[in-house]
Design an enzyme around this catalytic site. Sequence first.
Site, PDB file in Angstrom:
ATOM      1  N   HIS A 111     -17.287 -37.091  75.146  1.00  0.00           N
ATOM      2  CA  HIS A 111     -16.704 -37.066  73.803  1.00  0.00           C
ATOM      3  C   HIS A 111     -16.207 -35.654  73.530  1.00  0.00           C
ATOM      4  O   HIS A 111     -16.731 -34.675  74.079  1.00  0.00           O
ATOM      5  CB  HIS A 111     -17.744 -37.459  72.762  1.00  0.00           C
ATOM      6  N   GLU A 148     -16.583 -33.575  71.105  1.00  0.00           N
ATOM      7  CA  GLU A 148     -17.609 -32.636  70.645  1.00  0.00           C
ATOM      8  C   GLU A 148     -18.512 -32.206  71.792  1.00  0.00           C
ATOM      9  O   GLU A 148     -18.865 -31.030  71.903  1.00  0.00           O
ATOM     10  CB  GLU A 148     -18.465 -33.265  69.534  1.00  0.00           C
ATOM     11  N   CYS A 150     -20.266 -39.235  66.561  1.00  0.00           N
ATOM     12  CA  CYS A 150     -21.154 -40.356  66.839  1.00  0.00           C
ATOM     13  C   CYS A 150     -22.595 -39.844  66.882  1.00  0.00           C
ATOM     14  O   CYS A 150     -22.833 -38.635  66.896  1.00  0.00           O
ATOM     15  CB  CYS A 150     -20.764 -41.003  68.164  1.00  0.00           C
ATOM     16  N   CYS A 167     -23.201 -37.216  69.669  1.00  0.00           N
ATOM     17  CA  CYS A 167     -22.617 -35.903  69.384  1.00  0.00           C
ATOM     18  C   CYS A 167     -23.351 -35.212  68.239  1.00  0.00           C
ATOM     19  O   CYS A 167     -23.598 -34.003  68.300  1.00  0.00           O
ATOM     20  CB  CYS A 167     -21.135 -36.051  69.066  1.00  0.00           C
TER      21      CYS A 167
END
Length: 155
Positions: free
Chosen positions: A53, A55, A83, A86
Amino acid sequence: MTSHEDHLRDAVALARDNAVGGGRPYGAVIVRDGEVVARAVNGIVATNDPTAHAEMVAIREVSQRLGRATLADCIVYASGRPCPMCHAAMRLAGIRQAFFAYTAEEAETYGLLGAGIYEELCQPLADQPMRVEHRPIETDGNPYAVWRQRKEAES
């Protein structure tokens, strides 16, 4: 001086460009002392790594660049609501502030991971769709005790 809105616009532009290029529509910017120290996009499509992801990629980059796992002096700007993975990674890194431009509810309307994951993870383990179960075992050398002993010896 660059504002929170400017960094969010940067994260959204990264997300948009990544979507145009065939990736998922997420971008992240990490700022430290007013300077951008990482800009990243969601790399799941490019790497087949479900943890890539935006992040997470940015956090890994900053941690490596700074040579430390604690990023309490950094701010994360994300195109979408981080999410749970993260969000947890930011907390584990000591990050105290993060901003996002689009909500999980908005993402869900476009067929992306939605707000339901947050609710799901707040349920008791037995009520979640992924089976996670505590199974205590007897072992020699509890790893938690070994870690604490090492930390005490270092101080």
